[in-house]
Design an enzyme around this catalytic site. Structure first.
Site, mmCIF file in Angstrom:
data_model
loop_
_atom_site.group_PDB
_atom_site.id
_atom_site.type_symbol
_atom_site.label_atom_id
_atom_site.label_comp_id
_atom_site.label_asym_id
_atom_site.label_seq_id
_atom_site.Cartn_x
_atom_site.Cartn_y
_atom_site.Cartn_z
ATOM 1 N N LEU A 106 0.825 -1.206 0.000
ATOM 2 C CA LEU A 106 0.000 0.000 0.000
ATOM 3 C C LEU A 106 0.866 1.266 0.000
ATOM 4 O O LEU A 106 0.538 2.254 0.659
ATOM 5 C CB LEU A 106 -0.955 0.012 1.207
ATOM 6 C CG LEU A 106 -1.979 -1.124 1.264
ATOM 7 C CD1 LEU A 106 -2.821 -1.022 2.526
ATOM 8 C CD2 LEU A 106 -2.869 -1.138 0.035
ATOM 9 N N CYS A 107 1.987 1.214 -0.742
ATOM 10 C CA CYS A 107 2.869 2.383 -0.819
ATOM 11 C C CYS A 107 3.319 2.607 -2.266
ATOM 12 O O CYS A 107 4.484 2.915 -2.528
ATOM 13 C CB CYS A 107 4.075 2.225 0.103
ATOM 14 S SG CYS A 107 4.945 0.647 -0.042
ATOM 15 N N GLY A 108 2.378 2.404 -3.198
ATOM 16 C CA GLY A 108 2.676 2.645 -4.594
ATOM 17 C C GLY A 108 3.720 1.678 -5.121
ATOM 18 O O GLY A 108 3.714 0.482 -4.798
#
Length: 217
Positions: free
Chosen positions: A86-88
């Site tokens: 969930l951090c690109g």
């Protein structure tokens, strides 16, 4: 067609979910702000320490064993990633860039040391050997483990078992921008005359930055 009661229950459920996600967003924003503040306050000290280290390295580069070309055949790459997603493309970019640097440096089957679950999962799907893997650790404990790993690599290098040691990580610039960094930490590379000149010219400015930040901490 859904009944009126089912529609009302659905509306209530969506509103409850919105409250939960809003609370999670606030907590995440607070954690990010605290991490950014810690980085900004520590950066001037790290910058000044790097300049001091460069000056010391220039004096020691001729005789110290950590500056000599490694005589071993094995190389090590230490990869630092996050434990969660969930951090690109943070972790994907890190691992892919690491593979590209391995190819450019013509490293033959280097040993991989991973810090972070995402790096471990990625390199498990490759043909590289993961010799050491650390994840799901508290930040302080992870730094301690990383420091110990680098000391162990230095001991192996001095004993002639290693040729090179590299560190691969994402360098933080701001919340939206991180740049991949792949740097050789062994053998230690002495600074060039140009780098020494730049360090000397900016020495006074960095000292002022350190002083101003020490008043805030």
């Amino acid at each position: 067609m859904a009944s009126l009661k089912e529609i009302r229950n659905r509306i209530v459920s969506v509103k409850n979910t919105q409250k939960i996600t809003s609370a999670m967003k606030m907590v995440s924003a607070a954690k990010l702000k605290r991490a950014e503040d810690q980085f900004k306050s520590a950066f001037p000290y790290a910058s000044q320490l790097e300049k001091i280290t460069s000056k010391v390295c220039a004096d020691l580069s001729e005789g110290h064993p950590l500056f000599r070309q490694g005589t071993g055949e094995q190389s090590i790459i230490i990869v630092i990633s996050s434990d969660r997603g969930l951090c690109g493309n943070f972790n994907t970019a890190l691992c892919k860039e690491t593979l590209q640097h391995i190819e450019k440096a013509h490293l033959q089957k280097p040993q991989i040391y991973t810090f972070g679950r995402k790096a471990k999962d990625f390199f498990n799907r490759t043909s590289f050997d993961i010799v050491q893997s650390e994840h799901s650790l508290h930040a302080d404990l992870q730094i301690q483990k990383l420091r110990q790993t680098i000391w162990n690599c230095a001991d192996q290098f001095e004993q002639g078992a290693l040729s090179q040691v590299f560190l691969s990580y994402m360098h933080f610039k701001n919340a939206l921008t991180q740049t991949h960094t792949f740097e050789q930490i062994l053998p230690i590379q002495a600074p060039t005359p140009e780098a020494q000149s730049n360090a000397t010219s900016s020495n006074a400015t960095s000292s002022n930055e350190v002083g101003s930040n020490s008043q805030l901490i």
